[in-house]
Write a protein that holds these residues in place. Sequence first.
Motif, PDB file in Angstrom:
ATOM      1  N   ASP A  29      94.251  29.946 -44.869  1.00 33.91           N
ATOM      2  CA  ASP A  29      94.698  29.632 -44.264  1.00 33.91           C
ATOM      3  C   ASP A  29      93.327  28.101 -43.937  1.00 33.91           C
ATOM      4  N   CYS A  39      99.105  23.023 -42.186  1.00 33.21           N
ATOM      5  CA  CYS A  39      98.953  24.286 -41.719  1.00 33.21           C
ATOM      6  C   CYS A  39      99.640  24.826 -40.223  1.00 33.21           C
ATOM      7  N   CYS A  42      99.850  28.463 -38.675  1.00 36.52           N
ATOM      8  CA  CYS A  42      98.578  29.720 -39.278  1.00 36.52           C
ATOM      9  C   CYS A  42      97.790  29.593 -38.587  1.00 36.52           C
ATOM     10  N   ALA A  62      99.830  26.429 -34.930  1.00 38.76           N
ATOM     11  CA  ALA A  62      98.780  27.553 -35.078  1.00 38.76           C
ATOM     12  C   ALA A  62      98.124  27.708 -33.762  1.00 38.76           C
TER      13      ALA A  62
END
Length: 140
Positions: A29, A39, A42, A62
């Motif tokens: 990631d 991302c 992630c 995230a």
Amino acid sequence: MKINNILAITTILTTIGLAIPVQAAQTEDLVNLLQSNNCPVCNLSGANLSGAHLAGADLRNANLAGANLEGANLEGADLAGANLEGANLTGVFASDASFFLANLNNANVKDAHLVSAELTGANLAGTNVREANLLGVNFR
């Protein structure tokens, strides 16, 4: 006695075996973020992103819990729904960034530049915003 030793060794090996895939996923990631600036959803918990150039990054939902983002450039980044619990955002530049519904519980945002950032619905319990520039921030 031998059974206790076998049990202890099995426990240690199982723990190590379970930790390696998690670390590999985090590393993957992190590489993905630094290469593509993209991302969402992630796992970057505990990542060292100090001084990183992440302007316009997509980090929606995230996990950045405990991450070190000190001095990072998050200008225009999308961190909506992100978990930044306990993260270090000291001196971060995050003007026009979205922290919509983000968890900033116990984060350190000292000396951060958050001009015109979106913080609607964000959890700011215990967050240190001392000396942060919050001009035009939307807290709705």
